[in-house]
Write a protein that holds these residues in place. Structure first.
Motif, PDB file in Angstrom:
ATOM      1  N   SER A  22      27.985  23.027  -1.754  1.00  0.00           N
ATOM      2  CA  SER A  22      27.478  22.220  -0.657  1.00  0.00           C
ATOM      3  C   SER A  22      26.502  21.169  -1.171  1.00  0.00           C
ATOM      4  CB  SER A  22      26.815  23.123   0.390  1.00  0.00           C
ATOM      5  OG  SER A  22      25.763  23.847  -0.200  1.00  0.00           O
ATOM      6  N   LYS A  24      25.114  17.581  -2.199  1.00  0.00           N
ATOM      7  CA  LYS A  24      25.303  16.265  -1.628  1.00  0.00           C
ATOM      8  C   LYS A  24      25.444  15.246  -2.757  1.00  0.00           C
ATOM      9  CE  LYS A  24      22.882  17.319   2.589  1.00  0.00           C
ATOM     10  NZ  LYS A  24      21.796  17.005   3.484  1.00  0.00           N
ATOM     11  N   THR A  49      26.519  12.855   4.065  1.00  0.00           N
ATOM     12  CA  THR A  49      26.732  13.482   5.368  1.00  0.00           C
ATOM     13  C   THR A  49      27.361  12.502   6.347  1.00  0.00           C
ATOM     14  OG1 THR A  49      24.682  14.721   4.977  1.00  0.00           O
ATOM     15  CG2 THR A  49      25.599  14.810   7.197  1.00  0.00           C
ATOM     16  N   ARG A  84      32.955  17.840   1.783  1.00  0.00           N
ATOM     17  CA  ARG A  84      31.534  18.226   1.764  1.00  0.00           C
ATOM     18  C   ARG A  84      30.730  17.411   2.774  1.00  0.00           C
ATOM     19  NH1 ARG A  84      32.762  17.975  -3.671  1.00  0.00           N
ATOM     20  NH2 ARG A  84      31.505  16.114  -4.001  1.00  0.00           N
ATOM     21  N   ARG A  85      31.023  16.121   2.878  1.00  0.00           N
ATOM     22  CA  ARG A  85      30.320  15.288   3.852  1.00  0.00           C
ATOM     23  C   ARG A  85      30.518  15.817   5.272  1.00  0.00           C
ATOM     24  NH1 ARG A  85      32.254   9.534   1.281  1.00  0.00           N
ATOM     25  NH2 ARG A  85      30.349   9.109   0.097  1.00  0.00           N
ATOM     26  N   ASN A  88      28.528  19.127   5.596  1.00  0.00           N
ATOM     27  CA  ASN A  88      27.090  18.841   5.615  1.00  0.00           C
ATOM     28  C   ASN A  88      26.631  18.365   6.991  1.00  0.00           C
ATOM     29  OD1 ASN A  88      26.897  19.533   2.927  1.00  0.00           O
ATOM     30  ND2 ASN A  88      26.933  17.435   2.182  1.00  0.00           N
ATOM     31  N   THR A  97      21.785  26.287  10.174  1.00  0.00           N
ATOM     32  CA  THR A  97      22.371  25.724   8.967  1.00  0.00           C
ATOM     33  C   THR A  97      23.691  26.420   8.676  1.00  0.00           C
ATOM     34  OG1 THR A  97      20.199  25.195   8.059  1.00  0.00           O
ATOM     35  CG2 THR A  97      22.023  25.363   6.486  1.00  0.00           C
ATOM     36  N   THR A  99      26.851  27.365   6.166  1.00  0.00           N
ATOM     37  CA  THR A  99      27.265  27.502   4.776  1.00  0.00           C
ATOM     38  C   THR A  99      28.782  27.603   4.750  1.00  0.00           C
ATOM     39  OG1 THR A  99      27.004  29.906   4.799  1.00  0.00           O
ATOM     40  CG2 THR A  99      25.128  28.623   4.049  1.00  0.00           C
TER      41      THR A  99
END
Length: 157
Positions: A22, A24, A49, A84-85, A88, A97, A99
């Motif tokens: 995760s 960035k 993100t 990932r973006r 996120n 949050t 995961t």
């Protein structure tokens, strides 16, 4: 034999390019829609993100392999980054949050952006504090579509 070699090379490349973390990474995204050929600029909160603006009402969006989340990016070598973006940007229903862990690829489908016209979906196990059982979300990094948070999630603002 040639088909077996292609499959081995395809999965090796997919394995090497897909990430499960995760972290960035700083880049912006601008892409072309596979469906329309029009350039798509996904809004960003920051370089790592996406800026989502809505939660879908479609209970199959992301949860069913026939209706994956289309983040695109493979043709620009940013498919795993776009995945990932997207993750996120997700939060749990009360701002928890999120995961996520990539659980592999599955579900071959036709795509003009795939290898020899074929793409594979990525399966991610997603959880947050308070969620009894992690959920599996399906991501398409070959094609582009409107990005929304799946049912049961919210998004960063």
């Amino acid at each position: 034999m040639r088909q077996i070699n292609f499959i081995c090379v395809f999965f090796s490349l997919l394995f090497l390019t897909a990430c499960s973390g995760s972290k960035k990474t700083a880049q912006s995204t601008s892409s072309t829609s596979a469906a329309t050929g029009k350039k798509m600029d996904y809004p960003m909160l920051d370089q790592g993100t996406f800026a989502l603006t809505a939660v879908t009402t479609d209970k199959t969006y992301g949860y069913d392999q026939s209706n994956p989340i289309k983040v695109g990016g493979t043709t620009e070598s940013s498919g795993p980054l776009n995945e990932r973006r997207f993750f996120n940007a997700l939060l749990g229903p009360n701002g928890e949050t999120v995961t996520y862990v990539r659980k592999g690829s599955c579900c071959a489908f036709k795509s003009p952006n795939g290898f020899n016209g074929v793409g594979l979906l990525d399966r991610y196990e997603v959880t947050y504090d308070g969620l009894e059982t992690p959920v599996i979300l399906f991501i398409n990094m070959y094609d582009y579509g409107e990005l929304k948070a799946p049912v049961g999630f919210t998004y960063r603002k």
